[in-house]
Scaffold this active site. Sequence first.
Site, PDB file in Angstrom:
ATOM      1  CB  THR A 196      -0.554  -0.195   1.130  1.00  0.00           C
ATOM      2  OG1 THR A 196      -1.670  -0.552   1.158  1.00  0.00           O
ATOM      3  CG2 THR A 196      -1.426   0.866   1.426  1.00  0.00           C
ATOM      4  N   GLY A 226     -10.864  -2.547   1.733  1.00  0.00           N
ATOM      5  CA  GLY A 226      -9.914  -2.616   2.798  1.00  0.00           C
ATOM      6  C   GLY A 226     -10.163  -1.480   3.895  1.00  0.00           C
ATOM      7  CG  ASP A 227      -6.437  -0.621   6.238  1.00  0.00           C
ATOM      8  OD1 ASP A 227      -6.404  -1.507   4.706  1.00  0.00           O
ATOM      9  OD2 ASP A 227      -5.164   0.343   5.984  1.00  0.00           O
ATOM     10  CB  THR A 247       1.190   0.039   4.758  1.00  0.00           C
ATOM     11  OG1 THR A 247       0.888  -1.106   4.379  1.00  0.00           O
ATOM     12  CG2 THR A 247       2.428   0.322   6.124  1.00  0.00           C
ATOM     13  N   GLY A 250      -5.212  -5.111   6.514  1.00  0.00           N
ATOM     14  CA  GLY A 250      -6.448  -3.862   6.661  1.00  0.00           C
ATOM     15  C   GLY A 250      -7.548  -4.475   7.066  1.00  0.00           C
TER      16      GLY A 250
HETATM   17  N1  ASP Z   1      -3.816  -2.533   4.156  1.00  0.00           N
HETATM   18  C1  ASP Z   1      -3.979  -2.663   2.923  1.00  0.00           C
HETATM   19  C2  ASP Z   1      -5.327  -4.294   2.351  1.00  0.00           C
HETATM   20  O1  ASP Z   1      -5.807  -4.091   3.778  1.00  0.00           O
HETATM   21  C3  ASP Z   1      -3.149  -3.952   2.980  1.00  0.00           C
HETATM   22  C4  ASP Z   1      -1.505  -4.022   3.077  1.00  0.00           C
HETATM   23  O2  ASP Z   1      -1.399  -2.222   3.640  1.00  0.00           O
HETATM   24  O3  ASP Z   1      -0.529  -4.106   2.554  1.00  0.00           O
HETATM   25  O4  ASP Z   1      -6.133  -3.681   1.360  1.00  0.00           O
END
Ligand code: ASP
Length: 328
Positions: A196, A226-227, A247, A250
């Site tokens: 991310t 996701g988040d 990151t 999420g």
């Molecule tokens: N936060 C991101 C998600 O869950 C993935 C990541 O940051 O690695 O979509």
Amino acid sequence: MTNNYGPTLVISGGAGTIERDNFPAEEQQKYLDALKESLRVGYKILIEGGSSIDAVEASVISLEDCPLFNAGKGSVFTIGGKNELESSIMLGIPSHTAGACTLLHTIKNPIVLAKTLLLDPENPHVFLGGIEAEKYAKSKGLEMVDPSYFFTEQRWKQHMDGLEKGKSSENIGYDAPQLNFNDASQPEFDPSPMGTVGAVAVDVNGIIAAATSTGGFNNKKDGRIGDTPLIACGTWADNDTCGVSGTGNGEYFIRFSVARDVSARMQYLGENLHEAATTVIENLRKVGGNGGVVALDKYGNVAMPFNTSGMYRGYIRTSDGIPHAYIF
Ligand code: ASP
């Protein structure tokens, strides 16, 4: 007395299991160079008196266009073999202005759509998704691409490897969805590769902006959100406290509203940026959540805590004007 560093930019290229021993120095250098380039692009805007929102957008575009990172061009594939992109952006002004978008397949730079939503005086919504978001982007003249633009050999291989791994482990057809993310007793899930991208900046007027963009994680379920596009979870900005871009896993960032939690600790407990950000990431670790945040306050103090083995990250500010980038 508090230092005031002036215009400052901090960025993230994703946290995760990054093993030094399996990571040749020349490969590491490629990531560091890409991070530094993103810092330079955003900082140029800040140092010329431009706004923090333009700076974070430019930094994130540079990372979205780089196939090394899991956002834009380098996005991972869903279990169904698609790229589903999402992003958000927020300004730290009192109205808490924000824009967010998800489930995108044809928008080259999702962060541009998030910013367009935020700035459009005729748009009453914070968050748009799917086909309607893409129609809106087209109507605003954003750069559209064929979904095949997001194909990269490396991500496809990770997708196929994930499917293969899933097949060999009896009861599951694929990597991720067999786990119940609401149950902390479940075995630890390492969404490999994680990633991310994000940027947080404070400009010469003391206005903070935060931006985050992602492809999600390898072999996520189609339609999973996701988040990253969720304000308060993956992205937050408040001039009185801080700006944050997250990151990591999420599902945890959503359930613990990670980005807003950093700001809330500063607001209600009077913690400084460093205390607030490191406590939130440590608390996340205790409940099994992997990841990190990049954050800054209006004075240009920077925090980049993570509880994984590495996080691509960096910052730049007026004290030396040099891009500082790190992995471990
Ligand atoms: N936060 C991101 C998600 O869950 C993935 C990541 O940051 O690695 O979509």
